[in-house]
Design a protein around this motif. Sequence first.
Motif, short mmCIF file in Angstrom:
data_model
loop_
_atom_site.label_atom_id
_atom_site.label_comp_id
_atom_site.label_asym_id
_atom_site.label_seq_id
_atom_site.Cartn_x
_atom_site.Cartn_y
_atom_site.Cartn_z
N LEU A 155 1.04 -1.03 0.02
CA LEU A 155 0.15 0.11 -0.03
C LEU A 155 0.60 1.37 0.08
N LYS A 156 2.25 1.25 0.09
CA LYS A 156 2.99 2.22 0.06
C LYS A 156 2.92 3.05 -1.13
N GLY A 157 2.70 4.27 -0.84
CA GLY A 157 2.39 5.30 -2.04
C GLY A 157 1.03 5.24 -2.66
N ILE A 158 0.21 4.56 -2.17
CA ILE A 158 -1.44 4.80 -2.33
C ILE A 158 -2.08 5.61 -1.49
N PRO A 159 -2.76 6.52 -1.79
CA PRO A 159 -3.49 7.43 -1.07
C PRO A 159 -4.55 6.75 -0.35
N LYS A 160 -4.56 6.98 0.88
CA LYS A 160 -5.47 6.45 1.99
C LYS A 160 -6.83 6.50 1.54
N SER A 161 -7.15 7.57 0.82
CA SER A 161 -8.43 7.73 0.36
C SER A 161 -9.03 6.88 -0.92
N ALA A 162 -8.09 6.20 -1.38
CA ALA A 162 -8.14 5.74 -2.69
C ALA A 162 -8.94 4.15 -2.59
N THR A 163 -9.77 4.02 -3.52
CA THR A 163 -10.18 2.62 -3.85
C THR A 163 -9.22 1.66 -4.23
N VAL A 164 -9.13 0.47 -3.36
CA VAL A 164 -8.18 -0.41 -3.79
C VAL A 164 -8.91 -1.76 -3.80
N ILE A 165 -8.42 -2.48 -4.93
CA ILE A 165 -9.11 -3.80 -4.97
C ILE A 165 -7.72 -4.96 -5.09
N MET A 166 -7.85 -5.94 -4.30
CA MET A 166 -6.86 -6.71 -4.00
C MET A 166 -7.03 -8.04 -4.96
N LEU A 167 -6.21 -8.52 -5.58
CA LEU A 167 -6.37 -10.01 -6.39
C LEU A 167 -5.55 -10.90 -5.58
N SER A 168 -5.91 -11.96 -5.28
CA SER A 168 -5.41 -13.23 -4.90
C SER A 168 -5.93 -14.43 -5.30
N HIS A 169 -5.12 -15.72 -5.37
CA HIS A 169 -5.52 -16.75 -5.66
C HIS A 169 -5.95 -17.57 -4.40
N TYR A 170 -5.82 -17.10 -3.42
CA TYR A 170 -6.06 -17.74 -2.17
C TYR A 170 -7.08 -16.75 -1.20
N PRO A 171 -8.28 -17.47 -0.98
CA PRO A 171 -9.23 -16.71 -0.07
C PRO A 171 -9.02 -16.66 1.24
N ASP A 172 -7.84 -17.54 1.69
CA ASP A 172 -7.41 -17.53 3.20
C ASP A 172 -6.88 -16.21 3.53
N ILE A 173 -6.50 -15.36 2.67
CA ILE A 173 -5.74 -13.91 2.89
C ILE A 173 -6.89 -12.93 3.69
N LEU A 174 -8.18 -13.43 3.51
CA LEU A 174 -9.22 -12.51 3.92
C LEU A 174 -9.18 -12.36 5.33
N ASP A 175 -8.73 -11.18 5.82
CA ASP A 175 -8.75 -10.93 7.36
C ASP A 175 -9.26 -9.50 7.59
N ASN A 176 -9.94 -8.81 6.73
CA ASN A 176 -10.44 -7.29 7.18
C ASN A 176 -9.27 -6.39 6.87
#
Length: 205
Positions: free
Chosen positions: A164-185
């Motif tokens: 997230l470094k360099g991404i504005p805190k107000s930005a909308t972010v989409i995360m792509l991952s092969h693993y659903p296990d990383i879902l932790d809010n």
Amino acid sequence: VVILYAILIEPNLISTEAISISDDDLARIFQGKKVVHISDLHITSVGYHEKRLIQVLNRINPDLLFITGDFLTNGVDENLCIELLRQVKMPKLGIWAVLGNADRYKNDESNQKINTFTERLRDLGIKVLRNTSEALFLDNHGEHVYIIGVEGRYLSRSKLNWLLKGIPKSATVIMLSHYPDILDNHADSLVVNLEEAEGKGVKGW
């Protein structure tokens, strides 16, 4: 009959499902746009199922396509996969992807083979994100979101902060991952591999 269905029919069925986006920012940003998410292609041959997939994708004609890994099966049939993906009509907003565990070659400790496969995907115009992030511009007025591609099963807080470094805190972010296990809010909105989330009640958006 049941055996024939399981072997010959069910694997060749391709279904599509429309998902409503509950995130207000994403709904506003992607209003009027078609976003398609596919995963677990596991290309080992190019038969009816694979050709049908290309037909369905090109008929839908999405504005944006996400592919969340497992293009291959243990690194096998890379050439077939590349030739198949070459037939996909490039969406206006591009194809964005991450790799899965089945995309790794056996005996590739130096990662040379998977790095070569990554470059071949990129040569097709596919944006492969390997623990990196990039801005996706949606129009000529500067409207954009950030796409983060996470490689690997685990996402630590330090790794997320680095992505997230360099991404504005107000930005909308989409995360792509092969693993659903990383879902932790960790993030407000994620696109994950629903194929491996069976029984976990995980939603893609």
